[in-house]
Design a protein around this motif. Sequence first.
Motif, PDB file in Angstrom:
ATOM      1  N   ASP A 259       0.836  -1.204   0.000  1.00 35.35           N
ATOM      2  CA  ASP A 259       0.000   0.000   0.000  1.00 35.35           C
ATOM      3  C   ASP A 259       0.871   1.255   0.000  1.00 35.35           C
ATOM      4  O   ASP A 259       1.909   1.307   0.665  1.00 35.35           O
ATOM      5  CB  ASP A 259      -0.922   0.020   1.217  1.00 35.35           C
ATOM      6  N   VAL A 260       0.420   2.272  -0.736  1.00 32.62           N
ATOM      7  CA  VAL A 260       1.145   3.543  -0.780  1.00 32.62           C
ATOM      8  C   VAL A 260       0.916   4.286   0.531  1.00 32.62           C
ATOM      9  O   VAL A 260      -0.221   4.573   0.908  1.00 32.62           O
ATOM     10  CB  VAL A 260       0.681   4.401  -1.967  1.00 32.62           C
ATOM     11  N   VAL A 261       1.998   4.609   1.218  1.00 30.52           N
ATOM     12  CA  VAL A 261       1.926   5.314   2.500  1.00 30.52           C
ATOM     13  C   VAL A 261       2.185   6.810   2.314  1.00 30.52           C
ATOM     14  O   VAL A 261       1.476   7.651   2.867  1.00 30.52           O
ATOM     15  CB  VAL A 261       2.934   4.713   3.504  1.00 30.52           C
ATOM     16  N   VAL A 262       3.205   7.136   1.543  1.00 30.37           N
ATOM     17  CA  VAL A 262       3.565   8.527   1.290  1.00 30.37           C
ATOM     18  C   VAL A 262       4.006   8.642  -0.172  1.00 30.37           C
ATOM     19  O   VAL A 262       4.625   7.716  -0.716  1.00 30.37           O
ATOM     20  CB  VAL A 262       4.710   9.019   2.208  1.00 30.37           C
ATOM     21  N   ALA A 263       3.706   9.769  -0.803  1.00 32.79           N
ATOM     22  CA  ALA A 263       4.155  10.031  -2.170  1.00 32.79           C
ATOM     23  C   ALA A 263       4.521  11.506  -2.298  1.00 32.79           C
ATOM     24  O   ALA A 263       3.932  12.363  -1.639  1.00 32.79           O
ATOM     25  CB  ALA A 263       3.084   9.656  -3.183  1.00 32.79           C
ATOM     26  N   LEU A 264       5.506  11.767  -3.132  1.00 31.97           N
ATOM     27  CA  LEU A 264       5.993  13.134  -3.324  1.00 31.97           C
ATOM     28  C   LEU A 264       6.112  13.430  -4.817  1.00 31.97           C
ATOM     29  O   LEU A 264       6.664  12.634  -5.579  1.00 31.97           O
ATOM     30  CB  LEU A 264       7.354  13.331  -2.650  1.00 31.97           C
ATOM     31  N   SER A 265       5.589  14.571  -5.221  1.00 35.43           N
ATOM     32  CA  SER A 265       5.742  15.081  -6.581  1.00 35.43           C
ATOM     33  C   SER A 265       6.257  16.507  -6.475  1.00 35.43           C
ATOM     34  O   SER A 265       5.637  17.337  -5.817  1.00 35.43           O
ATOM     35  CB  SER A 265       4.395  15.040  -7.319  1.00 35.43           C
ATOM     36  N   LYS A 266       7.394  16.785  -7.128  1.00 31.71           N
ATOM     37  CA  LYS A 266       8.048  18.069  -6.882  1.00 31.71           C
ATOM     38  C   LYS A 266       8.782  18.537  -8.138  1.00 31.71           C
ATOM     39  O   LYS A 266       9.260  17.728  -8.931  1.00 31.71           O
ATOM     40  CB  LYS A 266       9.053  17.925  -5.728  1.00 31.71           C
ATOM     41  N   ILE A 267       8.881  19.866  -8.296  1.00 32.42           N
ATOM     42  CA  ILE A 267       9.616  20.487  -9.391  1.00 32.42           C
ATOM     43  C   ILE A 267      10.930  21.062  -8.859  1.00 32.42           C
ATOM     44  O   ILE A 267      10.954  21.718  -7.817  1.00 32.42           O
ATOM     45  CB  ILE A 267       8.789  21.611 -10.049  1.00 32.42           C
ATOM     46  N   VAL A 268      12.031  20.811  -9.574  1.00 29.92           N
ATOM     47  CA  VAL A 268      13.338  21.383  -9.233  1.00 29.92           C
ATOM     48  C   VAL A 268      13.874  22.084 -10.482  1.00 29.92           C
ATOM     49  O   VAL A 268      14.006  21.453 -11.532  1.00 29.92           O
ATOM     50  CB  VAL A 268      14.330  20.312  -8.762  1.00 29.92           C
ATOM     51  N   LEU A 358       6.117  17.479 -13.846  1.00 29.07           N
ATOM     52  CA  LEU A 358       6.436  18.351 -14.966  1.00 29.07           C
ATOM     53  C   LEU A 358       5.180  18.886 -15.638  1.00 29.07           C
ATOM     54  O   LEU A 358       5.148  20.033 -16.099  1.00 29.07           O
ATOM     55  CB  LEU A 358       7.280  17.591 -15.996  1.00 29.07           C
ATOM     56  N   SER A 359       4.141  18.077 -15.699  1.00 25.36           N
ATOM     57  CA  SER A 359       2.917  18.509 -16.366  1.00 25.36           C
ATOM     58  C   SER A 359       2.128  19.513 -15.531  1.00 25.36           C
ATOM     59  O   SER A 359       1.450  20.387 -16.075  1.00 25.36           O
ATOM     60  CB  SER A 359       2.035  17.295 -16.679  1.00 25.36           C
ATOM     61  N   GLN A 360       2.220  19.403 -14.211  1.00 27.63           N
ATOM     62  CA  GLN A 360       1.449  20.286 -13.331  1.00 27.63           C
ATOM     63  C   GLN A 360       2.252  21.475 -12.814  1.00 27.63           C
ATOM     64  O   GLN A 360       1.678  22.472 -12.383  1.00 27.63           O
ATOM     65  CB  GLN A 360       0.916  19.487 -12.131  1.00 27.63           C
ATOM     66  N   MET A 361       3.588  21.354 -12.831  1.00 28.90           N
ATOM     67  CA  MET A 361       4.480  22.412 -12.345  1.00 28.90           C
ATOM     68  C   MET A 361       4.131  22.838 -10.922  1.00 28.90           C
ATOM     69  O   MET A 361       3.993  24.017 -10.607  1.00 28.90           O
ATOM     70  CB  MET A 361       4.439  23.615 -13.282  1.00 28.90           C
ATOM     71  N   LEU A 362       3.960  21.845 -10.048  1.00 32.13           N
ATOM     72  CA  LEU A 362       3.668  22.142  -8.648  1.00 32.13           C
ATOM     73  C   LEU A 362       4.268  21.058  -7.763  1.00 32.13           C
ATOM     74  O   LEU A 362       4.630  19.974  -8.217  1.00 32.13           O
ATOM     75  CB  LEU A 362       2.159  22.274  -8.420  1.00 32.13           C
ATOM     76  N   ASP A 363       4.376  21.382  -6.466  1.00 31.09           N
ATOM     77  CA  ASP A 363       4.880  20.439  -5.466  1.00 31.09           C
ATOM     78  C   ASP A 363       3.707  19.932  -4.640  1.00 31.09           C
ATOM     79  O   ASP A 363       2.853  20.719  -4.216  1.00 31.09           O
ATOM     80  CB  ASP A 363       5.895  21.121  -4.542  1.00 31.09           C
ATOM     81  N   LYS A 364       3.676  18.623  -4.407  1.00 29.14           N
ATOM     82  CA  LYS A 364       2.571  18.060  -3.640  1.00 29.14           C
ATOM     83  C   LYS A 364       3.033  16.806  -2.914  1.00 29.14           C
ATOM     84  O   LYS A 364       3.836  16.032  -3.434  1.00 29.14           O
ATOM     85  CB  LYS A 364       1.390  17.726  -4.553  1.00 29.14           C
ATOM     86  N   VAL A 365       2.503  16.603  -1.695  1.00 31.67           N
ATOM     87  CA  VAL A 365       2.797  15.421  -0.888  1.00 31.67           C
ATOM     88  C   VAL A 365       1.484  14.759  -0.505  1.00 31.67           C
ATOM     89  O   VAL A 365       0.544  15.441  -0.069  1.00 31.67           O
ATOM     90  CB  VAL A 365       3.606  15.788   0.385  1.00 31.67           C
ATOM     91  N   TRP A 366       1.410  13.439  -0.692  1.00 30.70           N
ATOM     92  CA  TRP A 366       0.252  12.655  -0.275  1.00 30.70           C
ATOM     93  C   TRP A 366       0.661  11.786   0.908  1.00 30.70           C
ATOM     94  O   TRP A 366       1.632  11.022   0.818  1.00 30.70           O
ATOM     95  CB  TRP A 366      -0.235  11.756  -1.405  1.00 30.70           C
ATOM     96  N   VAL A 367      -0.042  11.898   2.014  1.00 27.09           N
ATOM     97  CA  VAL A 367       0.240  11.094   3.211  1.00 27.09           C
ATOM     98  C   VAL A 367      -0.948  10.179   3.466  1.00 27.09           C
ATOM     99  O   VAL A 367      -2.092  10.642   3.568  1.00 27.09           O
ATOM    100  CB  VAL A 367       0.508  11.990   4.437  1.00 27.09           C
ATOM    101  N   GLU A 368      -0.657   8.857   3.555  1.00 31.59           N
ATOM    102  CA  GLU A 368      -1.685   7.826   3.735  1.00 31.59           C
ATOM    103  C   GLU A 368      -2.773   7.954   2.666  1.00 31.59           C
ATOM    104  O   GLU A 368      -3.958   7.805   2.937  1.00 31.59           O
ATOM    105  CB  GLU A 368      -2.285   7.908   5.138  1.00 31.59           C
TER     106      GLU A 368
END
Length: 386
Positions: A259-268, A358-368
């Motif tokens: 199961d996915v617990v944490v996920a990170l999507s980020k632009i640098v 890259l498509s959204q150009m934003l930073d986001k974190v999903w927890v649980e």
Amino acid sequence: MLNAAKTSIFFSKNTQAEFKDFLRSSAGISITSSYEKYLGLPALVGRSKYKTFARIEGRVRKKMDGWKEKFLSQAGKAIPTYSMSVFQLPKKLCNSLNSLVSRFWWGKNYESKREAGQICNLVLSPLGSADQIVWQGTKHGLFSVKSAYHLEMQHRKQSRGESSKTGLVERIWKTLWNLNVPPVVKHFAWKVIHKVKAIIEDFDGASAKMEKERRLSGPGRVRWQKPPVGIMKINWDAALHKENKHMGVGVVICDDKGDVVVALSKIVPYIVDPLTAETVVVWHAARLVCEMGFQNVLMEGDSLSVIQELQKQGPNGSGCGQLIIDTKSILSSLDSVSFQHVKRDANKVAHCLAKFALSQMLDKVWVEDCPPIIQPIVLAKQAEDY
């Protein structure tokens, strides 16, 4: 004692004429109607400080427009340090001076943009590790006579230019220059051929690199597998947008049930090199692990080079060595850490999340919570009882 020849007195508009005459006759000095500057500085500052000091901006602009070579010492001489030590310049003027200096260094010519891009692409240690000298002619960052020889031969080859006098290439160039068309058409065709040639060379280079990676990695695993009981698995990957000079970060952390617990999507920003991008991602993955408080982890990625660097012991002199060292330092506080290389097919969730960044150009974190963009992949793998 006052020197009467070099001394004058200035009165405001509210001063009575009788008092002016009395003071002039008593002191024996002349009266002046304008007292604009003293030692190069304005003697009086009115309500508009910007207008009073506007000449400073003009002098700085004139100096910078006249310079042909751009050296730091010259830029430093343009700063009105004497005026700034006496007066507090208005904010509007300071912003204008900053803009002038910025345009001076990051001008519109190609060379300035190239230099600015090289500076922005430098990867600095987020933890403030000490700088070290690295020789970019080798993977380990250490100088060797052999690498210097090959580098010099490469530079000489580039300075001579490409040879187009043999075989098929020769016939193409001869046909092109002998065409009965206007010169502008020939020039346009020449540029198109060169661009196509560059694309083919890039494709051949990428194919050779992928083939080398495939040989080094061996058979490998192409399906994602759940981690052992009590272990958190961290999959990470990068995606590049070379035109915008941005990279996307994708990190997915799963438990031993899959199961996915944490996920990170980020632009640098300012990252265009694939190896640097993968190293930056694994640093962000390590930081996320520590922030979430996980103690037993398995770091899994599809970049064999980065995995090998993480598994090495001792100092690291590679181009991304500082980030590798920082990543190890972050993970050193954990109870157990292991690194594992997998094929791209076993790392789809992280790659998909990096492309999403890259498509959204934003930073986001999903927890649980599982990000919707990777949910179909996760459900498909669970259906396969991975």
